[in-house]
Design an enzyme around this catalytic site. Structure first.
Site, PDB file in Angstrom:
ATOM      1  N   GLY A  38       0.841  -1.205   0.000  1.00 49.30           N
ATOM      2  CA  GLY A  38       0.000   0.000   0.000  1.00 49.30           C
ATOM      3  C   GLY A  38       0.876   1.255   0.000  1.00 49.30           C
ATOM      4  N   HIS A  39       1.890   1.276   0.883  1.00 50.68           N
ATOM      5  CA  HIS A  39       2.800   2.435   0.920  1.00 50.68           C
ATOM      6  C   HIS A  39       3.535   2.572  -0.415  1.00 50.68           C
ATOM      7  CE1 HIS A  39       2.839   1.336   5.380  1.00 50.68           C
ATOM      8  NE2 HIS A  39       2.434   2.596   5.394  1.00 50.68           N
ATOM      9  N   GLY A 149      -3.174   7.012   1.649  1.00 49.95           N
ATOM     10  CA  GLY A 149      -4.041   5.922   1.207  1.00 49.95           C
ATOM     11  C   GLY A 149      -5.474   6.130   1.672  1.00 49.95           C
ATOM     12  N   LYS A 151      -7.316   3.855   2.575  1.00 48.45           N
ATOM     13  CA  LYS A 151      -7.611   2.892   3.637  1.00 48.45           C
ATOM     14  C   LYS A 151      -7.873   3.662   4.947  1.00 48.45           C
ATOM     15  CE  LYS A 151      -6.076   0.028   6.930  1.00 48.45           C
ATOM     16  NZ  LYS A 151      -5.266   0.552   8.030  1.00 48.45           N
ATOM     17  N   VAL A 178      -4.852  -0.636  -1.246  1.00 47.69           N
ATOM     18  CA  VAL A 178      -4.286  -1.845  -1.860  1.00 47.69           C
ATOM     19  C   VAL A 178      -4.672  -3.022  -0.968  1.00 47.69           C
ATOM     20  CG1 VAL A 178      -2.148  -3.003  -2.546  1.00 47.69           C
ATOM     21  CG2 VAL A 178      -2.391  -0.532  -2.871  1.00 47.69           C
ATOM     22  N   MET A 186      -4.354  -3.820   2.989  1.00 48.33           N
ATOM     23  CA  MET A 186      -2.971  -3.900   3.480  1.00 48.33           C
ATOM     24  C   MET A 186      -2.802  -2.914   4.627  1.00 48.33           C
ATOM     25  SD  MET A 186      -0.526  -5.273   0.961  1.00 48.33           S
ATOM     26  CE  MET A 186      -0.938  -6.358  -0.375  1.00 48.33           C
ATOM     27  N   SER A 188       0.043  -2.142   8.196  1.00 48.24           N
ATOM     28  CA  SER A 188       1.222  -2.565   8.967  1.00 48.24           C
ATOM     29  C   SER A 188       0.789  -3.444  10.135  1.00 48.24           C
ATOM     30  CB  SER A 188       1.974  -1.341   9.490  1.00 48.24           C
ATOM     31  OG  SER A 188       2.231  -0.469   8.421  1.00 48.24           O
ATOM     32  N   ARG A 189      -0.453  -3.277  10.568  1.00 47.72           N
ATOM     33  CA  ARG A 189      -0.942  -4.078  11.698  1.00 47.72           C
ATOM     34  C   ARG A 189      -1.172  -5.538  11.303  1.00 47.72           C
ATOM     35  NH1 ARG A 189      -2.891  -0.365  15.725  1.00 47.72           N
ATOM     36  NH2 ARG A 189      -2.583   1.704  14.863  1.00 47.72           N
TER      37      ARG A 189
END
Ligand code: PAF
Length: 280
Positions: A38-39, A149, A151, A178, A186, A188-189
């Protein structure tokens, strides 16, 4: 080759001055590290429109309302630099904490309205922390465009409002979420979930998609919400913090899809809090 890592604002400013003198356009992709696809999609979008790209990595203590969450947040600077290498970004800005919050720091940037509900209500102080650090990153990087994002759609609106209200001359660009093959957004968690948790979490997106189709077909959210909530819990989530239908423009609560709306969810699985949202 990995991009240079800069930790001091003065060094970043020197680079920025050279770029501006050369008439170049600068992008910033603010992150807290633990980079995923995603990043990297934000980095690609930034590279497509700007001459220079700065990726910032700063785990911002001010936006964590839960100390345990802050302590558990993944810190993977070395891996992040390796992931960024193929994208040929110009700088990875990993500010030393005192470059963001010098001794005596006493300023708080607080956005009302779009920051009040959902994440704002469940995580008191979270958006003050986000708005404060992002305002600093915008001013420190002097970027023309910033990439976020969808998200974190509410965050995107909060940051956009903050930049407009403070006359920070930057365009805040939102990029599509993403997703994993399962549809899981997506995050990080996600790396804190077990293999089983990842599979279970994959149920969230299909439930949201079906609910969105029902609302889009003229259904009333209040009539449909209970069933979707039961499905999310049956899929293996331990707790649902909210499932909301809101205006895509100002996040006011909506009942039907007569204007542009989005579905938003926050739910816990295996002690990990996940959020997602989709357009209806
Ligand atoms: O979305 C994030 O990773 C963070 O909230 C941000 C925008 C980098 C601010 O710390």
């Amino acid at each position: 080759m990995t991009a240079p890592i800069i930790r001091q604002l003065a060094e970043l400013r020197a680079k920025h001055s050279d770029w501006i003198r050369a008439g170049e356009r600068v992008a910033v992709v603010p992150t807290m590290g633990a980079l995923h696809a995603g990043h990297l999609s934000l980095v690609e979008a930034a590279k497509a429109t700007c001459d220079r790209v700065i990726v910032t990595i700063f785990v911002n203590p001010k936006q964590f309302n839960n100390p345990e969450d802050l302590a558990n947040y993944p810190r993977t600077e070395h891996d992040d630099a390796i992931k960024l290498a193929p994208y040929d970004v110009d700088v990875i800005y990993v500010p030393d904490p005192d470059q963001i919050y010098p001794g005596g720091f006493a300023t708080n940037v607080s956005v009302a309205g779009v920051a009040d509900q959902m994440e704002g209500a469940c995580r008191p102080g979270h958006f003050d922390g986000v708005a404060t650090v992002v305002a600093k990153l915008f001013l420190q990087t002097g970027a023309h465009q910033a990439f976020f994002g969808e998200k974190d759609y509410q965050q995107l609106l909060v940051v956009r409002r903050m930049a407009r209200d403070l006359d920070i001359p930057i365009e805040v660009v939102g990029c599509p979420t993403v997703r994993e093959a399962s549809g899981l957004a997506m995050s990080s968690r996600n790396m804190r979930l077990s293999a089983d948790g990842l599979v279970k979490a994959g149920a969230l997106h299909p439930i949201l998609t079906r609910l969105a189709a029902e609302v889009s077909a003229g259904g009333h959210f209040a009539d449909l919400k209970k069933q979707a909530e039961a499905e999310i819990l049956a899929a293996g989530f331990n707790e649902l913090e909210y499932l909301s239908l809101c205006s895509a423009e100002d996040l006011s609560t909506m009942e039907t899809a007569e204007a542009p709306v989005r579905l938003f969810v926050a739910a816990w699985i295996e002690d990990v809090r996940l959020i997602d949202n989709i357009a209806v």
